[in-house]
Design a protein around this motif. Sequence first.
Motif, PDB file in Angstrom:
ATOM      1  N   ALA A 432       0.837  -1.199   0.000  1.00 45.94           N
ATOM      2  CA  ALA A 432       0.000   0.000   0.000  1.00 45.94           C
ATOM      3  C   ALA A 432       0.875   1.253   0.000  1.00 45.94           C
ATOM      4  CB  ALA A 432      -0.936   0.002   1.207  1.00 45.94           C
ATOM      5  N   ASP A 433       0.298   2.373  -0.439  1.00 45.53           N
ATOM      6  CA  ASP A 433       1.010   3.648  -0.440  1.00 45.53           C
ATOM      7  C   ASP A 433       0.708   4.480   0.795  1.00 45.53           C
ATOM      8  OD1 ASP A 433       2.338   3.739  -3.150  1.00 45.53           O
ATOM      9  OD2 ASP A 433       0.280   3.341  -3.751  1.00 45.53           O
ATOM     10  N   TYR A 434      -0.482   4.295   1.358  1.00 45.69           N
ATOM     11  CA  TYR A 434      -0.862   5.047   2.542  1.00 45.69           C
ATOM     12  C   TYR A 434      -1.944   4.268   3.278  1.00 45.69           C
ATOM     13  CZ  TYR A 434      -5.316   6.359   0.450  1.00 45.69           C
ATOM     14  OH  TYR A 434      -6.581   6.308  -0.090  1.00 45.69           O
ATOM     15  N   ILE A 435      -2.243   4.673   4.506  1.00 44.08           N
ATOM     16  CA  ILE A 435      -3.370   4.090   5.223  1.00 44.08           C
ATOM     17  C   ILE A 435      -4.311   5.201   5.671  1.00 44.08           C
ATOM     18  CG2 ILE A 435      -2.033   2.108   6.009  1.00 44.08           C
ATOM     19  CD1 ILE A 435      -2.035   3.350   8.816  1.00 44.08           C
ATOM     20  N   GLY A 436      -5.591   4.867   5.735  1.00 46.71           N
ATOM     21  CA  GLY A 436      -6.585   5.734   6.336  1.00 46.71           C
ATOM     22  C   GLY A 436      -6.951   5.148   7.683  1.00 46.71           C
ATOM     23  N   SER A 437      -6.741   5.895   8.746  1.00 45.01           N
ATOM     24  CA  SER A 437      -6.940   5.343  10.094  1.00 45.01           C
ATOM     25  C   SER A 437      -8.116   6.016  10.788  1.00 45.01           C
ATOM     26  CB  SER A 437      -5.664   5.517  10.934  1.00 45.01           C
ATOM     27  OG  SER A 437      -5.810   4.843  12.165  1.00 45.01           O
ATOM     28  N   GLY A 438      -8.999   5.192  11.337  1.00 48.07           N
ATOM     29  CA  GLY A 438     -10.174   5.682  12.029  1.00 48.07           C
ATOM     30  C   GLY A 438     -11.239   4.594  12.099  1.00 48.07           C
ATOM     31  N   GLY A 439     -12.499   4.951  12.370  1.00 50.45           N
ATOM     32  CA  GLY A 439     -12.956   6.308  12.578  1.00 50.45           C
ATOM     33  C   GLY A 439     -12.446   6.924  13.865  1.00 50.45           C
ATOM     34  N   VAL A 440     -11.964   8.124  13.697  1.00 53.09           N
ATOM     35  CA  VAL A 440     -11.492   8.879  14.856  1.00 53.09           C
ATOM     36  C   VAL A 440     -12.686   9.291  15.704  1.00 53.09           C
ATOM     37  CG1 VAL A 440     -10.205  10.912  15.592  1.00 53.09           C
ATOM     38  CG2 VAL A 440      -9.518   9.676  13.515  1.00 53.09           C
ATOM     39  N   TYR A 441     -13.712   9.784  15.058  1.00 54.77           N
ATOM     40  CA  TYR A 441     -14.942  10.157  15.739  1.00 54.77           C
ATOM     41  C   TYR A 441     -16.109   9.390  15.099  1.00 54.77           C
ATOM     42  CZ  TYR A 441     -11.959  14.137  16.981  1.00 54.77           C
ATOM     43  OH  TYR A 441     -10.930  14.923  17.428  1.00 54.77           O
ATOM     44  N   SER A 442     -17.252   9.413  15.759  1.00 54.89           N
ATOM     45  CA  SER A 442     -18.425   8.745  15.195  1.00 54.89           C
ATOM     46  C   SER A 442     -18.892   9.513  13.962  1.00 54.89           C
ATOM     47  CB  SER A 442     -19.552   8.683  16.230  1.00 54.89           C
ATOM     48  OG  SER A 442     -19.916  10.000  16.638  1.00 54.89           O
ATOM     49  N   THR A 443     -19.530   8.789  13.063  1.00 51.68           N
ATOM     50  CA  THR A 443     -19.926   9.382  11.795  1.00 51.68           C
ATOM     51  C   THR A 443     -21.275   8.858  11.354  1.00 51.68           C
ATOM     52  OG1 THR A 443     -19.363   9.466   9.438  1.00 51.68           O
ATOM     53  CG2 THR A 443     -18.509   7.609  10.672  1.00 51.68           C
ATOM     54  N   ASN A 444     -22.029   9.687  10.632  1.00 56.59           N
ATOM     55  CA  ASN A 444     -23.343   9.282  10.149  1.00 56.59           C
ATOM     56  C   ASN A 444     -23.249   8.225   9.055  1.00 56.59           C
ATOM     57  OD1 ASN A 444     -24.619  11.099  11.854  1.00 56.59           O
ATOM     58  ND2 ASN A 444     -24.545  12.761  10.347  1.00 56.59           N
ATOM     59  N   THR A 445     -22.149   8.244   8.261  1.00 52.02           N
ATOM     60  CA  THR A 445     -22.050   7.309   7.132  1.00 52.02           C
ATOM     61  C   THR A 445     -21.725   5.895   7.590  1.00 52.02           C
ATOM     62  OG1 THR A 445     -19.723   7.930   6.838  1.00 52.02           O
ATOM     63  CG2 THR A 445     -21.356   9.116   5.531  1.00 52.02           C
ATOM     64  N   LYS A 446     -21.088   5.766   8.763  1.00 56.36           N
ATOM     65  CA  LYS A 446     -20.772   4.444   9.303  1.00 56.36           C
ATOM     66  C   LYS A 446     -21.055   4.451  10.795  1.00 56.36           C
ATOM     67  CE  LYS A 446     -17.341   3.200   5.828  1.00 56.36           C
ATOM     68  NZ  LYS A 446     -15.983   2.675   5.552  1.00 56.36           N
ATOM     69  N   ALA A 447     -22.346   4.591  11.101  1.00 55.33           N
ATOM     70  CA  ALA A 447     -22.773   4.817  12.480  1.00 55.33           C
ATOM     71  C   ALA A 447     -22.438   3.668  13.414  1.00 55.33           C
ATOM     72  CB  ALA A 447     -24.278   5.090  12.503  1.00 55.33           C
ATOM     73  N   ASN A 448     -22.405   2.434  12.912  1.00 56.19           N
ATOM     74  CA  ASN A 448     -22.188   1.274  13.780  1.00 56.19           C
ATOM     75  C   ASN A 448     -20.718   0.922  13.986  1.00 56.19           C
ATOM     76  OD1 ASN A 448     -24.990   0.873  14.070  1.00 56.19           O
ATOM     77  ND2 ASN A 448     -25.086  -0.260  12.134  1.00 56.19           N
ATOM     78  N   ASN A 449     -19.836   1.608  13.300  1.00 51.76           N
ATOM     79  CA  ASN A 449     -18.420   1.292  13.426  1.00 51.76           C
ATOM     80  C   ASN A 449     -17.839   1.853  14.721  1.00 51.76           C
ATOM     81  OD1 ASN A 449     -18.540   0.050  11.000  1.00 51.76           O
ATOM     82  ND2 ASN A 449     -16.932   1.255  10.017  1.00 51.76           N
ATOM     83  N   PRO A 450     -17.078   1.061  15.463  1.00 55.07           N
ATOM     84  CA  PRO A 450     -16.455   1.581  16.685  1.00 55.07           C
ATOM     85  C   PRO A 450     -15.381   2.608  16.343  1.00 55.07           C
ATOM     86  CG  PRO A 450     -15.654  -0.633  16.194  1.00 55.07           C
ATOM     87  CD  PRO A 450     -16.771  -0.365  15.237  1.00 55.07           C
ATOM     88  N   THR A 451     -15.230   3.612  17.177  1.00 56.99           N
ATOM     89  CA  THR A 451     -14.227   4.646  16.938  1.00 56.99           C
ATOM     90  C   THR A 451     -12.936   4.301  17.675  1.00 56.99           C
ATOM     91  OG1 THR A 451     -15.020   5.943  18.824  1.00 56.99           O
ATOM     92  CG2 THR A 451     -15.985   6.411  16.658  1.00 56.99           C
ATOM     93  N   ILE A 452     -11.808   4.889  17.213  1.00 57.93           N
ATOM     94  CA  ILE A 452     -10.519   4.648  17.873  1.00 57.93           C
ATOM     95  C   ILE A 452     -10.035   5.876  18.640  1.00 57.93           C
ATOM     96  CG2 ILE A 452      -9.863   2.943  16.153  1.00 57.93           C
ATOM     97  CD1 ILE A 452      -8.026   5.040  14.894  1.00 57.93           C
ATOM     98  N   GLY A 453     -10.682   7.026  18.402  1.00 53.80           N
ATOM     99  CA  GLY A 453     -10.304   8.238  19.108  1.00 53.80           C
ATOM    100  C   GLY A 453      -8.919   8.731  18.723  1.00 53.80           C
ATOM    101  N   LEU A 454      -8.530   9.848  19.327  1.00 59.92           N
ATOM    102  CA  LEU A 454      -7.218  10.427  19.023  1.00 59.92           C
ATOM    103  C   LEU A 454      -6.079   9.543  19.515  1.00 59.92           C
ATOM    104  CD1 LEU A 454      -7.853  14.208  19.817  1.00 59.92           C
ATOM    105  CD2 LEU A 454      -7.696  13.127  17.574  1.00 59.92           C
ATOM    106  N   ASP A 455      -6.279   8.884  20.656  1.00 61.80           N
ATOM    107  CA  ASP A 455      -5.231   8.004  21.181  1.00 61.80           C
ATOM    108  C   ASP A 455      -5.001   6.817  20.252  1.00 61.80           C
ATOM    109  OD1 ASP A 455      -4.835   9.627  23.351  1.00 61.80           O
ATOM    110  OD2 ASP A 455      -6.124   8.457  24.703  1.00 61.80           O
ATOM    111  N   GLY A 456      -6.105   6.228  19.757  1.00 58.39           N
ATOM    112  CA  GLY A 456      -5.964   5.105  18.827  1.00 58.39           C
ATOM    113  C   GLY A 456      -5.315   5.530  17.525  1.00 58.39           C
ATOM    114  N   LEU A 457      -5.668   6.723  17.047  1.00 55.88           N
ATOM    115  CA  LEU A 457      -5.062   7.248  15.827  1.00 55.88           C
ATOM    116  C   LEU A 457      -3.556   7.426  16.015  1.00 55.88           C
ATOM    117  CD1 LEU A 457      -5.208   8.537  12.999  1.00 55.88           C
ATOM    118  CD2 LEU A 457      -5.735  10.724  14.133  1.00 55.88           C
TER     119      LEU A 457
END
Length: 535
Positions: A432-457
């Motif tokens: 891979a060239d890059y990674i997208g890490s999150g969700g940092v915060y909760s989001t309407n598009t993926k409401a059921n996904n657990p968040t990792i917060g700033l510490d997890g990021l």
Amino acid sequence: MIEKNGDSIPHVLSVAGSDSGAGAGIQADLKACAARGVYCSTVITAVTAQNTLGVQGVHDVPEDFVAQQLKSVLSDMQVDVVKTGVLPSIRVVKVLLQSLAEFPVRAALVVDPVMVSTSGDVLAGSSILSSFREELFPMADIVTPNIKEASALLGGIHLETVADMCNAAKLLHALGPRKVLKVERLRVILQVIGEAWDVFQNVLVKGGDLPDSLDAVDIFFNGERFYELRLSRIKTRNTHGTGCTLASCIAAELAKGSPMLTSVKVAKRYVETALEYSKEILIGNGSQRPFDHSLRLKSGFHRKEVFNPSDLFLYAVTDSGMNKKWGRSMVDAVGAAIQGGATIVQLREKDAETQDFLETAKACLAVCRSYGVPLLINDRIDVALASDADGVHVGQSDMPASAARTLLGPEKIIGVSCKTIEQAQQAWISGADYIGSGGVYSTNTKANNPTIGLDGLKTVCLASKLPVVAIGGINASNAGSVMKMEVPNLKGVAVVSALFDRENVLTETKKLHDLLMEHHHRKSNEIHARQLSGK
């Protein structure tokens, strides 16, 4: 590995001959490794006078000076992979093996048994064959002969079909994979890499010269299974150095930590891409011309081949439902986001029919190209291929990045969604060239996904060897908090609703872009002030 600012850089050592025409040999190895983002050091075994017409002269480098070069590199630099090309004498083979016994490499030995140039000129005599078979091959992790070399190594057997190539691969493997591997070297390797060592030697029989074949067919054999690797045969005279380049690309991918088969597939696709791009380039007057490893010589070629991590700064992820809500087309939304300052666009379409999605992708790509902004397709590799988009972004449940890389080739961008350290590390291994890490915060598009917060990021960023873009619930109110984190590989934020679930995409994008730029300047000033104060 080479240390630079604390980062480990994959390192290949090429032990091969010099080509004054720069199409093959050491010069091809250097260019191929550079194109794959890997450092390459060199040990020159022979110097040739050659051009596109053929080889006019060969001067073998004295064995003691080959030994001196090997010691200079291996005693100072941590080499991951050694790749061999022309080894003109039995004594040079012995010198190489003695050096590798004294200074073991981390990952692999790639042996390309070069004996004859593309133009048919002899570069290493038949006396070297027994040394290859009895001493060098058993130490190799992969050997990569073409059909002529495989035939010579096996006593002149005829190789005219794919079945013949499979038989040759099996016979070459039977020469003794790692049977002479010294216990001490194995102990050192295991100590260095901290894991079990694959006892299988791998064989790649290259079929570029296979008669009457419409495809470029190679046979890969790992001691257990045959893999028939087919790609389109590119009709061109610009083929000088393809064998050297393929072996060097395999070495480069292995140095990055990729699995053997993945490395072979990526290397094969890279060579095909370079040949296709270079097929009409005119360099020299002969029939065996070089090709362009970096895909930059051809005038009028505007595709962005090299991924720039700074493109992740403001990463716009589209949403067709939001655009419909506000009565605008996807193309208009993408154009507005780019005008507002989006630096990369990911086209996400979950519900549209494939044909409709493809047409939308082509239209959006035209807009992105006009501004020089990369366009990635979310999940759909088929659409990315058909539209010639700049790459894809895949999730953990989608096609693995390694498979995507095999399909898309080396010049496309591949991003992977990652929540954990393990996922981030696997993304790097998979190409891979890059990674997208999150969700940092909760989001309407993926409401059921657990968040990792700033510490997890932050945890994922610190563990990742790739640049990172933060994703999930990011908007103008919290983007500053995300970018304040002191992690150098966090390059930007990915945004959906904050741009596209708004009436005016241009205004909202510009507002967020200005905010990010203000933070970027402030952070740069703080770093500069600390440097001046010596802290």
